[in-house]
Design an enzyme around this catalytic site. Structure first.
Site, PDB file in Angstrom:
ATOM      1  N   SER A 156      39.018  55.449  68.626  1.00 27.52           N
ATOM      2  CA  SER A 156      39.688  54.299  68.051  1.00 27.52           C
ATOM      3  C   SER A 156      39.288  52.976  68.712  1.00 27.52           C
ATOM      4  O   SER A 156      38.107  52.648  68.784  1.00 27.52           O
ATOM      5  CB  SER A 156      41.205  54.530  68.112  1.00 27.52           C
ATOM      6  OG  SER A 156      41.883  53.675  67.227  1.00 27.52           O
ATOM      7  N   ASP A 176      41.400  58.529  62.260  1.00 27.65           N
ATOM      8  CA  ASP A 176      41.343  58.053  63.642  1.00 27.65           C
ATOM      9  C   ASP A 176      41.220  59.192  64.659  1.00 27.65           C
ATOM     10  O   ASP A 176      41.923  60.196  64.573  1.00 27.65           O
ATOM     11  CB  ASP A 176      42.616  57.256  63.921  1.00 27.65           C
ATOM     12  CG  ASP A 176      42.557  56.436  65.188  1.00 27.65           C
ATOM     13  OD1 ASP A 176      42.615  57.026  66.278  1.00 27.65           O
ATOM     14  OD2 ASP A 176      42.439  55.206  65.076  1.00 27.65           O
TER      15      ASP A 176
END
Length: 385
Positions: free
Chosen positions: A67, A234
């Site tokens: 991320s 993610d």
């Protein structure tokens, strides 16, 4: 292909003993960069300046990220080939090569605009985010242009298999499917996949059809449609610390954690969207807590050496707070939200200082010369935006 690359695919098949002892442990140094949006991007950048002062940046063997941490890792990977080193192995042009692209990204708001792009049938939120990353951080770089050392591993989560999906210089892989070669993806698209936070920036779709699965790595899901595309979200959904690929290889594990402190809610929202986000937040927090406990135990028992610095270090025990931060700065840094919005320069400078200060404090305490770490160096001036 190196044996250690292939055996990374066995991660989820190991027993509890291998979690502690490691499968193929090396005297190597790994750095893990957590998620957390632009807050993580800047926090990690500050920590990287402290690692450089200690001469550690030139000694890293692996960098694993998820991320927001993957934004910082991408900037670092692109900068490596431009570094100039002094006789002590410290980078002398870290601001020009690494920090300036990071600050350019932090000046670029993408989460709202990219989220609305997801309503456009001709593009996606992940594609719009990738344009920003390419403009500010990666400038057309691809996986094949990553450094050989340190080995950079960018992690996403495969919504199709529920496993970690990893991007490296030599291959991309999901252990349930296999190890793909022949896919030289843009680094910006890789970051967009790793940072595809649900629901607004997710999913990112990767076309696997042009690639080839290495025969000896084929997993139980090495069939269509799993071999044709990957639908990714993610990387923090699977492992918000990005530790797994480092944990199983490196005896020295350094973890920079800019994850947002878990918040209590006396009146949880009951509508479907906010309730779903709250459930996701709880699940990710519990997974991260387990990884933190395993790592802390390994540090204490000597199974690993290194240090972990976190944005929340010192919340329960003020004596653990880094002396470089005032109480106001400590509290303010922790309150910054997980967003990809254009941050004021003051906020950028605060997060750079927080990352530098937390890293300096924990490295000095837990990874000094007596613990196998580098010689200490006086605290310098944290970088500024």
């Amino acid at each position: 292909m190196a044996d250690d690359e292939a055996t990374d695919l066995d991660s989820d098949q190991s027993n509890v003993t291998s979690l502690i002892d490691g499968e193929k442990l090396e005297d190597a140094i790994g750095l893990c960069l957590s998620g957390g949006g632009y807050r993580a991007l800047l926090f990690h950048a500050g920590a990287i300046f402290r690692l450089n002062e200690l001469g550690l940046l030139n000694k890293l063997d692996r960098v694993s990220s998820v991320s927001g941490g993957s934004m910082a890792a991408a900037a670092l990977a692109v900068a490596y080939g431009k570094f100039s080193f002094d006789p002590n192995g410290r980078v002398t042009n870290l601001r020009e090569t690494f920090l300036e692209p990071v600050l350019s990204q932090a000046d670029d708001s993408i989460d709202i605009a990219s989220g609305f792009a997801g309503l456009n049938p001709f593009t996606s939120a992940a594609e719009e985010a990738a344009r920003s990353y390419d403009r500010n951080l990666t400038h057309g770089s691809t996986l094949s242009q990553l450094p050989v050392k340190p080995r950079f591993v960018f992690n996403a989560t495969n919504l199709m298999t529920g496993s970690a999906f990893r991007f490296q210089r030599a291959y991309i892989a999901d252990y349930k499917i296999g190890q793909f070669t022949g896919l030289d993806l843009r680094l910006a698209d890789v970051v967009a996949a790793s940072a595809a936070f649900p629901p607004f920036l997710s999913p990112a779709i990767v076309n696997l059809s042009p690639g080839t699965i290495e025969a000896h790595t084929k997993g139980k899901m090495a069939t269509a449609p799993y071999t044709e595309k990957a639908i990714l979200t993610d990387g923090g959904v699977y492992d918000n610390l990005g530790t797994e690929t480092v944990w199983r290889r490196c005896r020295t594990v350094l973890v920079s954690d800019a994850g947002h402190p878990f918040s209590f809610e006396d009146e949880p929202k009951q509508n479907w969207l906010q309730q779903s986000l709250r459930v996701l937040d709880i699940a990710m927090d519990q997974s991260q807590n387990l990884r933190e406990r395993i790592l802390s135990h390994a540090y204490k028992t000597g199974a690993r050496q290194g240090a972990m610095w976190q944005l929340s270090t010192g919340v329960d025990d003020k004596s653990q707070r880094p002396p470089l931060l005032t109480e106001t700065e400590f509290d303010e840094a922790r309150s910054i939200s997980t967003r990809l919005w254009r941050m004021p320069k003051r906020t950028q400078t605060l997060l750079l200082k927080a990352g530098y200060a937390h890293a300096a404090s924990r490295l000095r305490t837990y990874f000094g010369p007596a613990a196998g770490g580098p010689p200490d160096a006086p605290d310098g001036d944290p970088p500024e935006a």
